[in-house]
Design an enzyme around this catalytic site. Structure first.
Site, PDB file in Angstrom:
ATOM      1  N   HIS A 155     -35.090  52.824 140.742  1.00 34.51           N
ATOM      2  CA  HIS A 155     -34.284  51.789 141.410  1.00 34.51           C
ATOM      3  C   HIS A 155     -33.668  50.830 140.388  1.00 34.51           C
ATOM      4  CE1 HIS A 155     -38.403  50.380 140.949  1.00 34.51           C
ATOM      5  NE2 HIS A 155     -37.931  49.142 140.891  1.00 34.51           N
ATOM      6  N   THR A 172     -28.369  50.945 138.550  1.00 40.25           N
ATOM      7  CA  THR A 172     -27.627  51.609 137.469  1.00 40.25           C
ATOM      8  C   THR A 172     -28.579  52.303 136.503  1.00 40.25           C
ATOM      9  OG1 THR A 172     -27.627  49.466 136.348  1.00 40.25           O
ATOM     10  CG2 THR A 172     -25.572  50.119 137.435  1.00 40.25           C
ATOM     11  N   ARG A 173     -28.118  53.415 135.937  1.00 38.19           N
ATOM     12  CA  ARG A 173     -28.810  54.116 134.862  1.00 38.19           C
ATOM     13  C   ARG A 173     -27.757  54.570 133.859  1.00 38.19           C
ATOM     14  NH1 ARG A 173     -32.648  52.115 136.755  1.00 38.19           N
ATOM     15  NH2 ARG A 173     -34.654  53.010 137.324  1.00 38.19           N
ATOM     16  N   LYS A 195     -26.395  43.288 133.665  1.00 40.08           N
ATOM     17  CA  LYS A 195     -27.765  43.824 133.672  1.00 40.08           C
ATOM     18  C   LYS A 195     -28.198  44.134 132.240  1.00 40.08           C
ATOM     19  CE  LYS A 195     -30.538  47.735 135.248  1.00 40.08           C
ATOM     20  NZ  LYS A 195     -30.568  48.953 136.065  1.00 40.08           N
ATOM     21  N   HIS A 250     -36.486  48.030 126.266  1.00 38.14           N
ATOM     22  CA  HIS A 250     -36.892  49.435 126.396  1.00 38.14           C
ATOM     23  C   HIS A 250     -38.271  49.534 125.754  1.00 38.14           C
ATOM     24  CE1 HIS A 250     -36.542  53.730 126.680  1.00 38.14           C
ATOM     25  NE2 HIS A 250     -36.361  53.927 125.391  1.00 38.14           N
ATOM     26  N   CYS A 276     -39.931  47.742 137.402  1.00 35.84           N
ATOM     27  CA  CYS A 276     -39.817  49.201 137.564  1.00 35.84           C
ATOM     28  C   CYS A 276     -40.889  49.824 136.657  1.00 35.84           C
ATOM     29  CB  CYS A 276     -38.410  49.590 137.106  1.00 35.84           C
ATOM     30  SG  CYS A 276     -37.880  51.266 137.443  1.00 35.84           S
ATOM     31  N   LYS A 326     -30.747  60.380 133.729  1.00 41.75           N
ATOM     32  CA  LYS A 326     -29.465  61.053 133.470  1.00 41.75           C
ATOM     33  C   LYS A 326     -29.569  62.565 133.582  1.00 41.75           C
ATOM     34  CE  LYS A 326     -29.630  59.201 129.330  1.00 41.75           C
ATOM     35  NZ  LYS A 326     -31.087  58.799 129.386  1.00 41.75           N
TER      36      LYS A 326
END
Ligand SMILES: Cc1cc2nc3c(=O)[nH]c(=O)nc-3n(C[C@H](O)[C@H](O)[C@H](O)COP(=O)(O)OP(=O)(O)OC[C@H]3O[C@@H](n4cnc5c(N)ncnc54)[C@H](O)[C@@H]3O)c2cc1C
Length: 376
Positions: A45, A48-49, A262, A266, A310, A343
């Site tokens: 969720h 965007t990715r 956004k 990472h 997430c 992706k």
């Protein structure tokens, strides 16, 4: 008890794509999810990715990314939905950083279009992004944004249209081998199938209690900041961007699609449990993200619009896990996460369907095998 050719447990990014490709191949498929996907409690969720091709993590991913691009385009056509937006992409870091060396290696080995550009040129062409003078960037024109909830919805809708049964709010509780197939027990019923795909994301270890798979669930936060100067962050002027801002430390961001800028770190999140993950975001976590925004995207330093937690499911080496169960060849385990799997999900769904129906795939999955953990 109902019989199926294949049961898929977990209908997030990977399981929804696998269900679609299995149903297209005429398999009698049952998909099960404990929630109603697309939902906001797993790994897929946040609206965007990033999708990109000059893969700094390893060149082996490039053919997978290329197949995924083709399949996303096909899915857009078949579903009539917008799933992808091309923005171009910048990998930014010092010339000797992992991100720069890795992106160049993948681009060169696979003859991809790319440019290596200096910090001043990045600031001139993309004024939202302010790399330090000693940084450089790899520009790849095909990179862009996938809309994950729409992608999952499209796969589920079309899987159903091809005849797959998709059951929501029905967790798979346990499974066991039965002859050469499997029996799956859920909260509502029991089913038999010849093959099983486990694609339960951050919960996958609960379905494999006997295997000591070295997966760690990591809490991650996605932030949206109000930009101080909107036009600089418009998709036409701001590509997706990933920064190795210090050796081995990464953050990334997107253009403003109307809901703010956004950004997210990472890794560096706390190791957690999917059923008890802390979904509150602390002020100190916002401040840590804001410090990076101030330094490298200063015009995005407006009020925080929202922040959402997430989960990554990490392997120790950051590569995916896609393999058969070591003792039961009728069971496929798919954990393509470590924070970079979305992706590929269209392509991984196809690979899982190929493995189920033909036993092989044309893609090189050697990085993703269980055997790399067996000597541990
Ligand atoms: C913050 C964040 C940012 C990311 N950014 C990117 C990016 O920019 N680009 C990229 O390529 N990747 C990115 N990723 C990684 C990518 O999103 C994941 O690799 C991908 O979503 C994993 O998909 P999945 O199908 O394994 O898990 P999920 O999509 O979470 O699906 C697992 C499903 O299994 C279900 N389930 C669990 N247990 C059971 C059970 N017992 N019975 C039935 N159902 C069950 C869950 O309800 C869920 O629907 C990011 C991840 C996060 C968290």
């Amino acid at each position: 008890m109902e019989d199926f050719e294949v049961i898929i447990i977990g209908l997030g990014a990977m399981g929804s794509a696998a269900s679609y490709h299995l149903a297209r191949r005429g398999q009698k498929a049952l998909g099960l999810d404990r929630f109603k996907p697309p939902h906001a409690v797993g790994s897929s969720h946040g609206r965007t990715r990033i999708i990109r091709e000059a893969y700094f993590e390893h060149p082996l991913y490039v053919p997978l990314a290329q197949r995924a691009y083709d399949l996303w385009a096909a899915l857009e056509r078949e579903s009539g939905r917008s799933l992808f937006r091309q923005t171009g992409g910048l990998m930014i870091g010092r010339p000797d950083s992992v991100i720069i060396r890795g992106a160049k290696r993948s681009a060169e080995e696979h003859h991809l279009r790319y440019e290596l550009i200096g910090a001043g040129e990045v600031r001139r062409r993309f004024p939202a992004l302010q790399p330090a003078d000693e940084m450089v960037a790899v520009w790849e024109p095909r990179a862009g944004i996938l809309f994950p909830e729409a992608c999952i919805e499209a796969h589920i809708t079309l899987a159903r249209r091809q005849g797959a049964e998709m059951h929501f709010d029905e967790p798979g509780l346990r499974w066991q081998p039965e002859g050469e197939g499997v029996r799956v027990v859920t909260s509502k019923a029991e089913y038999r199938a010849s093959r099983l795909v486990l694609a339960a994301g951050s919960w996958i270890k609960t379905l494999l209690p006997d295997l000591k798979l070295p997966f760690a669930v990591e809490r991650q936060i996605q932030f949206w900041f109000e930009p101080k100067s909107g036009p600089r962050f418009e998709p036409g002027r701001c590509p997706i961007h990933i920064w190795e801002h210090e050796p081995g430390r990464y953050f990334y961001g997107f253009p403003d699609l109307g809901d703010g800028v956004k950004v997210a770190g990472h890794h560096e999140g706390e190791i957690t449990d999917p059923d008890s993950v802390n979904r509150e975001v602390a002020p100190g976590e916002v401040e840590a993200m804001r410090a990076l925004v101030r330094k490298f995207l200063p015009e995005a330093d407006g009020p925080l619009r929202s922040a959402v937690v997430c989960m990554y499911t990490n392997t120790p080496d950051g590569h995916f896990f896609i393999d058969r169960h070591p003792a039961l060849p009728q069971v496929l385990i798919a954990s393509p996460c470590s924070g970079h799997g979305f992706k590929f999900s269209s392509g991984i769904g196809e690979i899982l369907a190929e493995l189920i129906t033909t036993g092989t795939t044309r893609f090189d999955l050697s990085l993703f095998r269980n055997r790399r953990f067996e000597s541990r």
